[in-house]
Design an enzyme around this catalytic site. Structure first.
Site, PDB file in Angstrom:
ATOM      1  N   SER A  84     -36.132 -18.708  21.940  1.00 46.82           N
ATOM      2  CA  SER A  84     -34.718 -18.352  21.777  1.00 46.82           C
ATOM      3  C   SER A  84     -34.413 -17.766  20.412  1.00 46.82           C
ATOM      4  CB  SER A  84     -33.834 -19.581  21.955  1.00 46.82           C
ATOM      5  OG  SER A  84     -33.851 -19.990  23.279  1.00 46.82           O
ATOM      6  N   ASP A 118     -33.158 -24.020  14.084  1.00 48.89           N
ATOM      7  CA  ASP A 118     -32.077 -24.718  14.795  1.00 48.89           C
ATOM      8  C   ASP A 118     -32.251 -26.226  14.881  1.00 48.89           C
ATOM      9  OD1 ASP A 118     -34.171 -24.309  16.593  1.00 48.89           O
ATOM     10  OD2 ASP A 118     -32.882 -23.885  18.317  1.00 48.89           O
TER      11      ASP A 118
HETATM   12  O1  LIG Z   1     -35.892 -26.133  23.071  1.00 45.40           O
HETATM   13  C1  LIG Z   1     -36.379 -25.478  22.134  1.00 45.40           C
HETATM   14  O2  LIG Z   1     -36.245 -25.784  20.952  1.00 45.40           O
HETATM   15  C2  LIG Z   1     -37.198 -24.250  22.437  1.00 45.40           C
HETATM   16  C3  LIG Z   1     -38.570 -24.678  22.838  1.00 45.40           C
HETATM   17  O3  LIG Z   1     -39.218 -25.320  21.784  1.00 45.40           O
HETATM   18  O4  LIG Z   1     -36.592 -23.518  23.468  1.00 45.40           O
HETATM   19  P1  LIG Z   1     -35.635 -22.279  23.136  1.00 45.40           P
HETATM   20  O5  LIG Z   1     -36.443 -21.339  22.286  1.00 45.40           O
HETATM   21  O6  LIG Z   1     -35.335 -21.700  24.498  1.00 45.40           O
HETATM   22  O7  LIG Z   1     -34.441 -22.782  22.455  1.00 45.40           O
HETATM   23 MN   LIG Z   2     -34.190 -19.513  25.097  1.00 43.42          MN
HETATM   24 MN   LIG Z   3     -36.561 -22.999  25.704  1.00 48.73          MN
END
Ligand SMILES: O=C(O)[C@@H](CO)OP(=O)(O)O
Ligand SMILES: [Mn+2]
Ligand SMILES: [Mn+2]
Length: 576
Positions: free
Chosen positions: A78, A285
């Site tokens: 993401s 994040d």
């Molecule tokens: O859940 C998350 O932190 C990631 C996988 O590690 O997923 P996404 O990149 O879709 O946020």
């Molecule tokens: Mn994603």
């Molecule tokens: Mn993911």
């Protein structure tokens, strides 16, 4: 040089259309079989986009070098996906920047490392982060190099606080990663360095929450890492992970917190005054919340009980707007001049255009207001990541970011529909209100439920996402607008680990190996809507476009040409 923010008018496409930008999280394109949940699910809306207008549907790359990752063996995610979608250019991402800083040794010359080094003489160096080779948030080989580099540069006492994965890598792989780390630490011990794992827990239950969805997750980690307190105590991390995994219904992602204790039952590595702490995830994040807890003097999200005076550095700086954390080992990618910032600046009537003669022109540009919606688990994807890892608004009077609270404390296979309808209805209302020119949403279902590895639930999730797309496209239809539907990376379209020939792999007991992670698959981009100029179609001269080509495309749909250094637009306009 000052940035020239004024975008040229598109020669053929008009301004003033409402544009809905829909990002289906974890929605890739793959061969249709029983482990492709998107194929298995009823998805009439997405099917009709694909089959109804072949010149307005195409695939783009969403992994590897196309999104700034070290190699084409790296799956998309993401952060890098939304960064590319929003920034319109490919930036070398955290994973790659850390690789080069470690390879060149520059990481040890930087301000961040020299700062934490001051603790090496009398304090402990604590490393906290996700222990796997997933490459989405962190990588084990980088941790190994950092351990080596820090110990060669004077770290005498090291404690590692691990978070087990099972989301970017196979469930059950945590034991192997812990064994590898234990092996490295024992080699350090042979060299006279007091190095040990001090605590741990599963990433989804301990520490790695995001977007302030559930501070309880961060608190569980704080108690184990900083206070040395956890419900489970073990003599070794291998024993901890093996024992805790043996409990029915547990998995790597959700292991409860544990601390490692010595012979007398005392935690071996609480964080105390004078210590240094490095959070070794490069992705932001899921580290921002812990960074706040470690760094902020004013903090009321949970009772920290004891706030040690530490020297703290992130692997990267996680938030460029909050400058959080203040110290970091590697400079993050400088993702500037994002499409969001351009579009907002081109809608602000009083924007100080340096060329005074253009002031009239600046006055007649429409007011542009964005609305971004998603539920909490993905909220920041269409704001924070889209805007180049920057929290907050560019211009509050022109933007509105709204979040739909996620269910917390559950795994999403329990409620696979999540809040898709609520998100879509909010988007619908925003579109119908006529107050917004761009309505941008993220529909999390395919990804969040895909990560649980529950195939049946993921099928339900994909259907729910498709229904949500319908609600949004119906609203676009009503206002004569335009839509662009895409995804940030694959996930739900392949739920099984495969061999090179594409055949599902079986484990020792003969069961298929469930793939909880993202994939290397391309993702769709579909455009349409009554407001779309009838001559618009996808260009055929861009052979391997990626997500970064979407930003220029969206700018065109708003009636602007993209800046010259953006990846080229996907569309052309035939005269007819
Ligand atoms: O859940 C998350 O932190 C990631 C996988 O590690 O997923 P996404 O990149 O879709 O946020
Ligand atoms: Mn994603
Ligand atoms: Mn993911």
């Amino acid at each position: 040089m000052a940035t020239a923010w004024t975008l040229p008018d598109h020669p053929k496409l008009p301004k003033g259309k409402t544009v809905a930008v829909v990002v289906l999280d974890g929605w890739g394109e793959a061969n249709p079989d029983e482990y492709n949940c998107i194929h298995v699910a009823q998805t009439p809306v997405m099917d009709s986009l694909k089959n109804g207008a072949p010149e307005k549907w195409r695939l783009v790359k969403a992994h590897g070098t196309a999104v700034g990752l070290p190699s084409d063996d790296d799956m998309g995610n993401s952060e890098v996906g939304h960064n590319a979608l929003g920034a319109g250019r490919i930036f070398a991402q955290g994973a790659k920047l850390v690789d080069s800083a470690l390879a060149s040794g520059k990481i040890y010359d930087g301000e961040g490392f020299n700062y934490i080094k001051e603790s090496f003489e009398n304090g402990t160096l604590h490393l906290i982060g996700l222990l796997s080779d997933g490459g989405v948030h962190s990588r084990l080989d980088q941790v190994q190099l950092l351990l080596k580099g820090a110990s060669e540069r004077g770290a005498k006492r090291i404690r590692v606080h691990i978070l087990t994965d099972g989301r970017d890598v196979l469930d059950g792989s945590s034991i192997g990663f812990v064994e590898t780390l234990e092996n490295d630490l024992s080699q350090l011990r042979e060299k006279g360095i007091d190095a040990q794992i001090a605590s741990g827990g599963g990433r989804m239950y301990v520490t790695m929450d995001r977007y302030e969805n559930d501070w309880g997750v961060v608190k569980r980690g704080w108690d184990a890492q900083v206070l040395g307190e956890a419900p489970h105590k073990f003599k070794s991390a291998v024993e901890a992970v093996k024992t805790l995994r043996a409990v029915p219904d547990t998995n790597d992602q959700y292991l409860p917190p544990f601390v490692i204790v010595d012979e007398s039952g005392n935690a071996v590595g609480p964080i105390v005054d004078g210590d240094a702490v490095v959070t070794f995830n490069f992705r932001a994040d899921r580290m921002v919340m812990l960074a706040k807890a470690l760094e902020y003097a004013d903090f009321d999200k949970f009772d920290r009980v004891r706030v040690p005076k530490i020297r703290y550095a992130g692997m990267l700086q996680y938030d460029g707007e909050l400058l959080l954390p203040k110290r970091y080992l590697v400079s993050p990618p400088e993702i500037e001049r994002t499409s969001g910032e351009y579009l907002v600046k081109n809608g602000v009537r009083t924007f100080a255009c340096r060329q005074v003669t253009h002031s009239f022109y600046m006055f007649i540009i429409f007011v542009l207001i964005h609305e971004h919606r998603s539920e909490t688990v993905k909220f920041g994807h269409v704001t924070f990541f889209w805007n180049g890892n920057r929290s907050g608004y560019f211009d509050e009077s022109k933007e509105e970011y709204v979040e739909v609270p996620s269910d917390s404390g559950i795994t999403f296979n329990v409620k696979p529909k999540m809040k898709a309808v609520e998100i879509a209805e909010k988007a619908r209302d925003a579109i119908l209100s006529g107050k917004f020119d761009q309505v941008r949403v993220n529909l999390p279902n395919g990804d969040m439920v895909g990560h649980t590895g529950d195939i049946e639930a993921t099928v339900v999730a994909c259907k729910a996402a498709d229904e949500a797309v319908k609600i949004i496209l119906d609203a676009v239809e009503q206002v004569g607008g335009i839509y662009l539907v895409t995804a940030d990376h694959g996930n739900a379209e392949d739920m099984v680990k495969r061999n090179k020939a594409g055949k599902p792999l079986l484990d020792k007991s003969g069961a298929i190996q469930i793939l909880t992670s993202h994939t290397l698959q391309p993702v769709p981009v579909a455009i349409g809507g009554p407001g779309l100029h009838p001559g618009v179609k996808f260009r055929s001269d861009i052979e391997t476009p990626g997500l970064a080509n979407v930003a220029a495309t969206v700018m065109n749909l708003h009636g602007f040409e993209a800046p010259a250094d953006y990846e080229p637009t996907l569309i052309e306009v035939a005269d007819n």
